[in-house]
Write an enzyme that holds these catalytic residues in place. Structure first.
Site, short mmCIF file in Angstrom:
data_model
loop_
_atom_site.label_atom_id
_atom_site.label_comp_id
_atom_site.label_asym_id
_atom_site.label_seq_id
_atom_site.Cartn_x
_atom_site.Cartn_y
_atom_site.Cartn_z
N ASP A 203 0.85 -1.19 0.00
CA ASP A 203 0.00 0.00 0.00
C ASP A 203 0.89 1.24 0.00
OD1 ASP A 203 -3.24 0.34 0.84
OD2 ASP A 203 -2.00 2.13 1.03
N THR B 196 -13.06 -4.59 -8.93
CA THR B 196 -14.25 -4.64 -9.77
C THR B 196 -14.07 -3.67 -10.92
OG1 THR B 196 -15.64 -5.22 -7.87
CG2 THR B 196 -16.75 -4.32 -9.83
N GLU C 19 -14.01 -10.50 -6.97
CA GLU C 19 -14.34 -10.94 -5.61
C GLU C 19 -15.86 -10.92 -5.42
OE1 GLU C 19 -15.71 -8.81 -3.23
OE2 GLU C 19 -15.60 -6.94 -4.38
N PHE C 20 -16.32 -11.81 -4.54
CA PHE C 20 -17.74 -11.87 -4.19
C PHE C 20 -17.88 -11.92 -2.67
CE2 PHE C 20 -17.26 -13.76 -8.39
CZ PHE C 20 -18.20 -13.05 -9.12
N ASN D 160 -23.95 -8.20 -9.03
CA ASN D 160 -24.34 -7.12 -8.13
C ASN D 160 -25.60 -6.41 -8.61
OD1 ASN D 160 -22.34 -7.61 -6.32
ND2 ASN D 160 -21.08 -5.85 -6.82
N GLY E 243 -27.37 0.23 -0.11
CA GLY E 243 -26.25 1.16 -0.05
C GLY E 243 -24.96 0.38 -0.06
N CYS F 247 -20.56 -1.29 -2.98
CA CYS F 247 -20.65 -2.05 -4.23
C CYS F 247 -21.90 -1.73 -5.06
CB CYS F 247 -20.60 -3.54 -3.93
SG CYS F 247 -19.02 -4.10 -3.25
N LYS G 49 -22.33 1.99 -6.79
CA LYS G 49 -21.36 2.34 -7.84
C LYS G 49 -21.35 1.32 -8.96
CE LYS G 49 -17.03 0.28 -6.13
NZ LYS G 49 -16.76 -0.53 -7.35
#
Length: 455
Positions: A30, A122, A151-152, A211, A260, A263, A266
Site C-alpha cells: 500500500d 471490480t 471478488e464476491f 451485483n 447502499g 458495491c 457504484k
C-alpha cells in the site's frame, strides 16, 4: 506460492489474509505509509469479523507482511493481485480506473519472470485487455498473463465467504495462467468450491451482472412491500412464499430503506454506463437505481408521519447508521439521505451504531452520538431502526417506553412484530403491511391525544 496484493483496503486485506491462511506467502502493498504502519502494529483499518485474528496469526507465522515497497515485493512473485479501489468517476459515473492502470504500470516496471497479473478489483468489461496492453508496452517480450478474478465478498461475512465461496470465477486466456490460479485456490478443493474458468471479459461482466441482479432483487421486494401496504397483504408472508421457489430463492428478499454500501450503488451505475457506451441499455438497472434513490427520502417521510407529521424541534432517535450490520462502512448508507431529510424538516437527530459512529461523526457534526441506544432514545418523539444489528433484536422495550417523549417505533428492517411492540405501549410502523404503516400510527397518535384531552 509467493503472492503480492496491491492495495490494502477491504478486498486486499481480506484476500491477502485468507490466502496467507491457506499457506501462501503474501505481501500486501500500500502507498499509504501510515496504513502500513497501522497494519504492522496489528490494528485493522476496517471492521470485519474474524479478520484481525487471521491477520495476526499469519503475521506471527511469517506468511503475511505489509509494505510500501511494490518493486521489491513484485520481483519473483508467482502472482500479483490488483486490489485497488474503483470508485465512481466524478462527473459521469463511470468506474474510475486510474488506480488500476497506475498499479499496472508500476507492476510492469518490476516484473521478472513468468508472473500472473490478477485483477481483483471490480472493473468494467475490457479492463483486462487494457491492463495487458499497459504491461506489454513496458515489458515487451516478457512472459506474463493477465487474469480476471473478481471478488464476491459480503461485508460482515467476508472471511466466511472467501473460505466457503459459492463459486470462484477466473477469467484466463492461457493454460499457464489457469494452472497457477488452480494452484492458488487448491486449498479450497477440500470444500468442493467450484472454480468457474471463463474468458477474461466474461469474468469481468459476471461481477457487475451479479451485483446488479441482487440490487434489482432488493428493489423488487421493496416495491412489493409498498403494494402490500395498499392491498392489506403482509410482505413477510409474500417474501416467504416467493423465496420458497428454488428458481428465486429467499436471499435479498428483505424489504428495507434501500440498498447502499461500497458495491451496489457504484457498480449498478458503472454497468449502466458500460451498456450505454456499447449501445445496449440495461433499462431494468437504470430503473432500479432511480427507485432506490427515491426510496431513501420516502423513508424519512415515513418517520416524520409516524412522529405526528411534524418533527420541527423534535428529537428523533436513529438506531444503526452503517448500510448493513457487522461493518463500519458508511458509504452510500441509507442513513445519509434519511438523516439529511429529517434535519431538513427541522428534527434534532440522536444516533447510536455499534461500529459506524467514528465515520458518521465526519458526516454529521450536528448529530448527537451516544454510547447506547437507550441514551440516544431519551426524550425522542420516534425511534427508528435503520440497520439490523443483532443487539437491536432484543431491545428492552419496557425501558425505552419510559424514557421516550412519544412511544413510536419505526422499524425499517422488520425486526419486531407488531404484537410484541404494542405490549409495551408503542405505536409500531414497519414495512409491508397496512396495519403497520405510518397512517395507522398517526390515527393511533390522534386517538391517544384525544383521550389525554378528555381526561
Amino acid at each position: 506460492m509467493r503472492l503480492v496484493m496491491i492495495g490494502s483496503g477491504y478486498v486486499g486485506l481480506v484476500t491477502g489474509a485468507c490466502l496467507a491462511d491457506f499457506g501462501h506467502m503474501v505481501s500486501c502493498v500500500d502507498k499509504d505509509a501510515s496504513r502500513v504502519e497501522t497494519l504492522r502494529r496489528g490494528a485493522m483499518p476496517i471492521y470485519e469479523p474474524g479478520l484481525e485474528t487471521i491477520a495476526a496469526h499469519n503475521v506471527r507465522d511469517g506468511r503475511l507482511s505489509f509494505t510500501t515497497d511494490l518493486t521489491g515485493s513484485v520481483k519473483g512473485a508467482d502472482a500479483v493481485f490488483i486490489a485497488v479501489g474503483t470508485p465512481s468517476r466524478r462527473g459521469d459515473g463511470h468506474a474510475d480506473l486510474s488506480y488500476v492502470y497506475q498499479a499496472a504500470r508500476e507492476i510492469a516496471m518490476a516484473l521478472q519472470g513468468d508472473t500472473i497479473v490478477v485483477t481483483k478489483s471490480t472493473v468494467p468489461v475490457g479492463t483486462g485487455d487494457e491492463v495487458e496492453c499497459i504491461v506489454r508496452e513496458t515489458r515487451q517480450g516478457s512472459a506474463f498473463s493477465v487474469v480476471s478474478n473478481p471478488e464476491f465478498l459480503r461485508e460482515g461475512s467476508a472471511v466466511q465467504d472467501f473460505k466457503h465461496p459459492d463459486r470462484i470465477v477466473v477469467g484466463v486466456q492461457d493454460e499457464r495462467a489457469r494452472a497457477v490460479m488452480t494452484e492458488i485456490y487448491r486449498p479450497l478443493f477440500l470444500n468442493k468450491s467450484p472454480i468457474l474458468f471463463t474468458s477474461r471479459r466474461s469474468a469481468e461482466l459476471i461481477k457487475y451482472a451479479s451485483n446488479a441482479f441482487l440490487a434489482m432483487k432488493v428493489t423488487f421486494i421493496n416495491e412489493i412491500a409498498d403494494l402490500c401496504e395498499k392491498v392489506d397483504a403482509d410482505v413477510r408472508e409474500v417474501a416467504l412464499g416467493l423465496g420458497a421457489d428454488n428458481r428465486i430463492g429467499p436471499k435479498f428478499l428483505h424489504p428495507g430503506p434501500g440498498f447502499g454500501g461500497s458495491c451496489f450503488p457504484k457498480d449498478t451505475v458503472a454497468l449502466v454506463k458500460t451498456a450505454q457506451d456499447h449501445n445496449s441499455p440495461v433499462r431494468l438497472i437504470e430503473t432500479t437505481i432511480a427507485i432506490n434513490e427515491v426510496r431513501k427520502r420516502a423513508m424519512a417521510r415515513r418517520i416524520i408521519y409516524a412522529a405526528g407529521g411534524n418533527v420541527r424541534g423534535k428529537r428523533i432517535a436513529i438506531f444503526g447508521l452503517t448500510f448493513k450490520p457487522n461493518t463500519d462502512d458508511m458509504r452510500e448508507a441509507p442513513s445519509i439521505s434519511i438523516i439529511q431529510a429529517l434535519q431538513d424538516a427541522g428534527a434534532h437527530v440522536s444516533a447510536y451504531d455499534p461500529k459506524g459512529m467514528d465515520q458518521a461523526r465526519e458526516l454529521w457534526p450536528d448529530v448527537s452520538f451516544h454510547a447506547s441506544p437507550y441514551e440516544a432514545a431519551e426524550n425522542a418523539s420516534a425511534i427508528c431502526i435503520l440497520t439490523e444489528w443483532e443487539q437491536f433484536r432484543a431491545l428492552d422495550l419496557q425501558r425505552l417506553e419510559k424514557i421516550v417523549a412519544q412511544p413510536v417505533l419505526v422499524d425499517l428492517r422488520n425486526v419486531y412484530s407488531e404484537e410484541e411492540v404494542k405490549r409495551f405501549g408503542f405505536a409500531y410502523s414497519a414495512i409491508g403491511s397496512r396495519s403497520r404503516t405510518p397512517a395507522h400510527i398517526a390515527d393511533l397518535a390522534a386517538a391517544r391525544e384525544r383521550l389525554v384531552e378528555a381526561v
